[in-house]
Motif scaffolding. Structure first.
Motif, PDB file in Angstrom:
ATOM      1  N   VAL A   1       0.925  -1.103  -0.055  1.00  0.00           N
ATOM      2  CA  VAL A   1       0.193   0.074  -0.174  1.00  0.00           C
ATOM      3  C   VAL A   1       0.933   1.310  -0.047  1.00  0.00           C
ATOM      4  CG1 VAL A   1      -1.510   1.397   1.162  1.00  0.00           C
ATOM      5  CG2 VAL A   1      -2.146  -1.178   0.937  1.00  0.00           C
ATOM      6  N   ALA A   2       2.038   1.282   0.523  1.00  0.00           N
ATOM      7  CA  ALA A   2       2.962   2.486   0.663  1.00  0.00           C
ATOM      8  C   ALA A   2       3.511   2.795  -0.794  1.00  0.00           C
ATOM      9  CB  ALA A   2       4.074   2.162   1.583  1.00  0.00           C
ATOM     10  N   GLU A   3       3.821   1.531  -1.550  1.00  0.00           N
ATOM     11  CA  GLU A   3       4.155   1.799  -2.740  1.00  0.00           C
ATOM     12  C   GLU A   3       3.018   2.403  -3.609  1.00  0.00           C
ATOM     13  OE1 GLU A   3       6.968  -2.370  -3.314  1.00  0.00           O
ATOM     14  OE2 GLU A   3       4.888  -1.943  -4.545  1.00  0.00           O
ATOM     15  N   LEU A   4       1.740   1.938  -3.514  1.00  0.00           N
ATOM     16  CA  LEU A   4       0.589   2.461  -4.273  1.00  0.00           C
ATOM     17  C   LEU A   4       0.426   3.851  -3.889  1.00  0.00           C
ATOM     18  CD1 LEU A   4      -1.646  -0.740  -4.026  1.00  0.00           C
ATOM     19  CD2 LEU A   4      -0.301   0.234  -6.111  1.00  0.00           C
ATOM     20  N   ALA A   5       0.444   4.297  -2.538  1.00  0.00           N
ATOM     21  CA  ALA A   5       0.321   5.500  -2.148  1.00  0.00           C
ATOM     22  C   ALA A   5       1.339   6.536  -2.617  1.00  0.00           C
ATOM     23  CB  ALA A   5       0.563   5.576  -0.443  1.00  0.00           C
ATOM     24  N   ALA A   6       2.574   6.232  -2.868  1.00  0.00           N
ATOM     25  CA  ALA A   6       3.649   6.980  -3.343  1.00  0.00           C
ATOM     26  C   ALA A   6       3.374   7.185  -4.823  1.00  0.00           C
ATOM     27  CB  ALA A   6       4.936   6.243  -3.312  1.00  0.00           C
ATOM     28  N   ALA A   7       2.670   6.308  -5.428  1.00  0.00           N
ATOM     29  CA  ALA A   7       2.331   6.597  -6.933  1.00  0.00           C
ATOM     30  C   ALA A   7       1.135   7.270  -6.736  1.00  0.00           C
ATOM     31  CB  ALA A   7       2.333   5.087  -7.568  1.00  0.00           C
ATOM     32  N   GLY A   8       0.353   7.911  -5.866  1.00  0.00           N
ATOM     33  CA  GLY A   8      -0.769   8.668  -6.178  1.00  0.00           C
ATOM     34  C   GLY A   8      -2.275   7.887  -5.947  1.00  0.00           C
ATOM     35  N   ALA A   9      -2.131   6.573  -5.153  1.00  0.00           N
ATOM     36  CA  ALA A   9      -3.361   6.035  -4.970  1.00  0.00           C
ATOM     37  C   ALA A   9      -4.329   6.768  -3.993  1.00  0.00           C
ATOM     38  CB  ALA A   9      -3.115   4.504  -4.412  1.00  0.00           C
ATOM     39  N   PRO A  10      -5.647   6.220  -4.296  1.00  0.00           N
ATOM     40  CA  PRO A  10      -6.729   7.168  -3.683  1.00  0.00           C
ATOM     41  C   PRO A  10      -6.978   6.470  -2.167  1.00  0.00           C
ATOM     42  CG  PRO A  10      -7.847   5.869  -4.993  1.00  0.00           C
ATOM     43  CD  PRO A  10      -6.352   5.460  -5.689  1.00  0.00           C
ATOM     44  N   GLU A  11      -7.596   7.257  -1.276  1.00  0.00           N
ATOM     45  CA  GLU A  11      -7.977   6.871  -0.264  1.00  0.00           C
ATOM     46  C   GLU A  11      -8.957   5.576  -0.339  1.00  0.00           C
ATOM     47  OE1 GLU A  11      -8.816   8.814   3.730  1.00  0.00           O
ATOM     48  OE2 GLU A  11     -11.028   8.911   2.983  1.00  0.00           O
ATOM     49  N   GLY A  12      -8.781   4.576   0.618  1.00  0.00           N
ATOM     50  CA  GLY A  12      -9.463   3.428   0.439  1.00  0.00           C
ATOM     51  C   GLY A  12      -8.638   2.222  -0.410  1.00  0.00           C
ATOM     52  N   THR A  13      -7.772   2.502  -1.072  1.00  0.00           N
ATOM     53  CA  THR A  13      -6.974   1.594  -1.820  1.00  0.00           C
ATOM     54  C   THR A  13      -6.759   0.421  -0.729  1.00  0.00           C
ATOM     55  OG1 THR A  13      -6.024   3.198  -3.158  1.00  0.00           O
ATOM     56  CG2 THR A  13      -4.647   0.964  -2.989  1.00  0.00           C
ATOM     57  N   LEU A  14      -6.875  -0.912  -1.222  1.00  0.00           N
ATOM     58  CA  LEU A  14      -6.955  -2.047  -0.372  1.00  0.00           C
ATOM     59  C   LEU A  14      -6.039  -3.113  -1.068  1.00  0.00           C
ATOM     60  CD1 LEU A  14      -8.148  -3.720   1.849  1.00  0.00           C
ATOM     61  CD2 LEU A  14      -9.959  -4.464   0.279  1.00  0.00           C
ATOM     62  N   VAL A  15      -4.984  -3.616  -0.163  1.00  0.00           N
ATOM     63  CA  VAL A  15      -4.379  -4.739  -0.737  1.00  0.00           C
ATOM     64  C   VAL A  15      -4.537  -5.882   0.300  1.00  0.00           C
ATOM     65  CG1 VAL A  15      -2.049  -5.609  -0.926  1.00  0.00           C
ATOM     66  CG2 VAL A  15      -2.506  -3.299  -1.714  1.00  0.00           C
ATOM     67  N   ILE A  16      -4.992  -7.020  -0.294  1.00  0.00           N
ATOM     68  CA  ILE A  16      -5.219  -8.326   0.636  1.00  0.00           C
ATOM     69  C   ILE A  16      -4.088  -9.486   0.300  1.00  0.00           C
ATOM     70  CG2 ILE A  16      -7.168  -9.779   1.278  1.00  0.00           C
ATOM     71  CD1 ILE A  16      -8.994  -7.887  -0.330  1.00  0.00           C
ATOM     72  N   ALA A  17      -3.721 -10.164   1.225  1.00  0.00           N
ATOM     73  CA  ALA A  17      -2.970 -11.375   1.058  1.00  0.00           C
ATOM     74  C   ALA A  17      -3.333 -12.524   1.542  1.00  0.00           C
ATOM     75  CB  ALA A  17      -1.331 -11.068   1.387  1.00  0.00           C
ATOM     76  N   ARG A  18      -3.108 -13.585   1.279  1.00  0.00           N
ATOM     77  CA  ARG A  18      -3.399 -14.825   1.807  1.00  0.00           C
ATOM     78  C   ARG A  18      -2.251 -15.284   2.652  1.00  0.00           C
ATOM     79  NH1 ARG A  18      -6.833 -19.214   0.643  1.00  0.00           N
ATOM     80  NH2 ARG A  18      -8.106 -18.471  -1.192  1.00  0.00           N
ATOM     81  N   GLU A  19      -1.234 -14.935   2.345  1.00  0.00           N
ATOM     82  CA  GLU A  19       0.116 -15.210   3.099  1.00  0.00           C
ATOM     83  C   GLU A  19       1.101 -14.154   2.940  1.00  0.00           C
ATOM     84  OE1 GLU A  19       1.399 -18.742   1.382  1.00  0.00           O
ATOM     85  OE2 GLU A  19       3.641 -18.846   2.668  1.00  0.00           O
ATOM     86  N   GLN A  20       1.824 -13.619   4.032  1.00  0.00           N
ATOM     87  CA  GLN A  20       2.906 -12.861   3.772  1.00  0.00           C
ATOM     88  C   GLN A  20       4.116 -13.331   4.486  1.00  0.00           C
ATOM     89  OE1 GLN A  20       1.084  -8.445   5.191  1.00  0.00           O
ATOM     90  NE2 GLN A  20       1.162  -9.941   6.811  1.00  0.00           N
ATOM     91  N   THR A  21       5.288 -12.863   3.798  1.00  0.00           N
ATOM     92  CA  THR A  21       6.515 -13.526   3.766  1.00  0.00           C
ATOM     93  C   THR A  21       7.467 -12.526   4.915  1.00  0.00           C
ATOM     94  OG1 THR A  21       7.268 -12.489   1.892  1.00  0.00           O
ATOM     95  CG2 THR A  21       6.676 -14.976   1.823  1.00  0.00           C
ATOM     96  N   ALA A  22       6.921 -11.347   4.982  1.00  0.00           N
ATOM     97  CA  ALA A  22       7.720 -10.344   5.728  1.00  0.00           C
ATOM     98  C   ALA A  22       6.632  -9.625   6.523  1.00  0.00           C
ATOM     99  CB  ALA A  22       8.454  -9.462   4.795  1.00  0.00           C
ATOM    100  N   GLY A  23       5.555 -10.223   7.065  1.00  0.00           N
ATOM    101  CA  GLY A  23       4.727  -9.333   7.832  1.00  0.00           C
ATOM    102  C   GLY A  23       5.352  -8.754   9.019  1.00  0.00           C
ATOM    103  N   ARG A  24       4.913  -7.393   9.205  1.00  0.00           N
ATOM    104  CA  ARG A  24       5.302  -6.564  10.320  1.00  0.00           C
ATOM    105  C   ARG A  24       4.283  -6.506  11.404  1.00  0.00           C
ATOM    106  NH1 ARG A  24       6.192  -1.934   8.743  1.00  0.00           N
ATOM    107  NH2 ARG A  24       5.627  -2.067   6.498  1.00  0.00           N
ATOM    108  N   GLY A  25       4.827  -6.273  12.539  1.00  0.00           N
ATOM    109  CA  GLY A  25       3.934  -6.031  13.811  1.00  0.00           C
ATOM    110  C   GLY A  25       4.354  -4.578  14.206  1.00  0.00           C
ATOM    111  N   ARG A  26       3.757  -4.282  15.456  1.00  0.00           N
ATOM    112  CA  ARG A  26       4.105  -3.222  16.142  1.00  0.00           C
ATOM    113  C   ARG A  26       5.477  -3.326  16.894  1.00  0.00           C
ATOM    114  NH1 ARG A  26      -1.359  -3.135  18.382  1.00  0.00           N
ATOM    115  NH2 ARG A  26      -0.266  -3.069  20.518  1.00  0.00           N
ATOM    116  N   ARG A  27       6.110  -2.237  17.112  1.00  0.00           N
ATOM    117  CA  ARG A  27       7.361  -1.990  17.913  1.00  0.00           C
ATOM    118  C   ARG A  27       8.535  -2.751  17.084  1.00  0.00           C
ATOM    119  NH1 ARG A  27       3.960  -3.152  22.062  1.00  0.00           N
ATOM    120  NH2 ARG A  27       3.009  -1.247  23.073  1.00  0.00           N
ATOM    121  N   GLY A  28       8.375  -2.984  15.969  1.00  0.00           N
ATOM    122  CA  GLY A  28       9.516  -3.649  15.005  1.00  0.00           C
ATOM    123  C   GLY A  28       9.390  -5.313  15.308  1.00  0.00           C
ATOM    124  N   ARG A  29       8.378  -5.797  15.841  1.00  0.00           N
ATOM    125  CA  ARG A  29       8.140  -6.959  15.708  1.00  0.00           C
ATOM    126  C   ARG A  29       7.803  -7.778  14.498  1.00  0.00           C
ATOM    127  NH1 ARG A  29       4.296  -6.409  20.640  1.00  0.00           N
ATOM    128  NH2 ARG A  29       5.615  -6.166  22.415  1.00  0.00           N
TER     129      ARG A  29
END
Ligand code: BTN
Length: 263
Positions: A35-63
């Motif tokens: 979503v950050a990539e799409l935002a940088a390219a001017g994507a509108p509010e509400g732009t949504l990205v869904i995944a079935r699996e993440q290989t580098a999922g990030r949590g709060r506090r750098g977890r």
């Protein structure tokens, strides 16, 4: 559970951001990053990205956020006005919306709770986490909200087995599409209501009543200290109000809540 998307239901639930693009991926590093990539390219509010699996999922506090198949991982873009940033944080809105969505999809003995500031728990164990990431892109605010929801039974890392749960474990078997649509229906309703003071007050009330430990003694773990007191409620910015033993009250905007109740 075979589909990630019921397009008709999702489109209806997302009427508040009609026309915003939706991407669905089998596997992605992190939906927040996409979503950050799409935002940088001017994507509108509400732009949504869904995944079935993440290989580098990030949590709060750098977890890291374990993101195997069986969960629902999605992120979406908000472009908040400076005024809206004065009110309750969008992460709290998302946490409440997810609680409300799951209330309609879980059995009565598995009511979701909202652990301040924005974890969703069922039977005291975490079923979802929310990551909010704010940045300034081309002079305008971009806020990316990412939600990870444990839907089906998955093999969790050993350190999470005691503290995490999934919907299947508590007797709920919604499809990912149902969870997604119910979330956006609730989130969109709040998004519309938050422009007026009555809506903001109501949001804070609805959030507070779903919080474990409200009105009870807690320990609040801060980066460099632990403070104790009674969890008295939320202030207009969604901060946690803590009443100390000497009667003084202070609001905190971040921290880890633990019960300080003696048995
Ligand atoms: C937490 O630490 O509780 C927040 C976890 C947030 C995880 C979600 S999964 C979808 C989105 N993409 C990420 O990389 N993180 C968030």
């Amino acid at each position: 559970m075979t589909t990630l998307l019921d397009e008709g239901a999702l489109t209806a639930a997302r009427a508040w951001c009609a026309g915003a693009p939706v991407e669905v991926h089998e596997k992605l590093g992190s939906t927040n990053d996409r979503v950050a990539e799409l935002a940088a390219a001017g994507a509108p509010e509400g732009t949504l990205v869904i995944a079935r699996e993440q290989t580098a999922g990030r949590g709060r506090r750098g977890r890291t956020w374990a993101s195997p198949r069986g969960g629902l991982y999605f992120s979406f873009l908000l472009r908040p006005s400076p005024e809206s940033l004065q009110g309750p944080p969008a992460t709290l809105v998302a946490g409440l919306a997810l609680c409300q969505a799951l209330e309609g999809l879980t059995p009565p003995d598995a009511r979701p709770q909202l652990k301040w500031p924005n974890d969703v728990l069922i039977r005291g164990r975490k079923v979802s986490g929310i990551l909010g990431e704010m940045s300034l892109v081309d002079g305008s605010n971009c806020l990316i909200l990412g939600l990870g929801i444990n839907v089906e039974a998955v093999e969790l890392p050993s350190e999470l087995r005691e503290i995490a749960t999934h919907l299947e474990e508590v007797g709920a078997t919604p499809t990912r599409a149902q969870v997604l649509s119910a979330f956006f229906l609730a989130f969109g309703a709040w998004h519309t209501r938050l422009s007026d003071a009555a809506g903001r007050t109501s949001l804070l009330e609805e959030a507070a009543v779903r919080m474990p430990n409200l009105g009870q003694p807690i320990r609040l773990r801060l980066p460099n200290e632990v403070v104790e007191g009674v969890f008295a409620g939320l202030n207009p910015s969604g901060g946690l109000l803590l009443t100390r033993a000497d009667g003084s009250q202070r609001a905190y905007l971040a921290g880890e809540v633990e019960s300080a109740r003696t048995a």
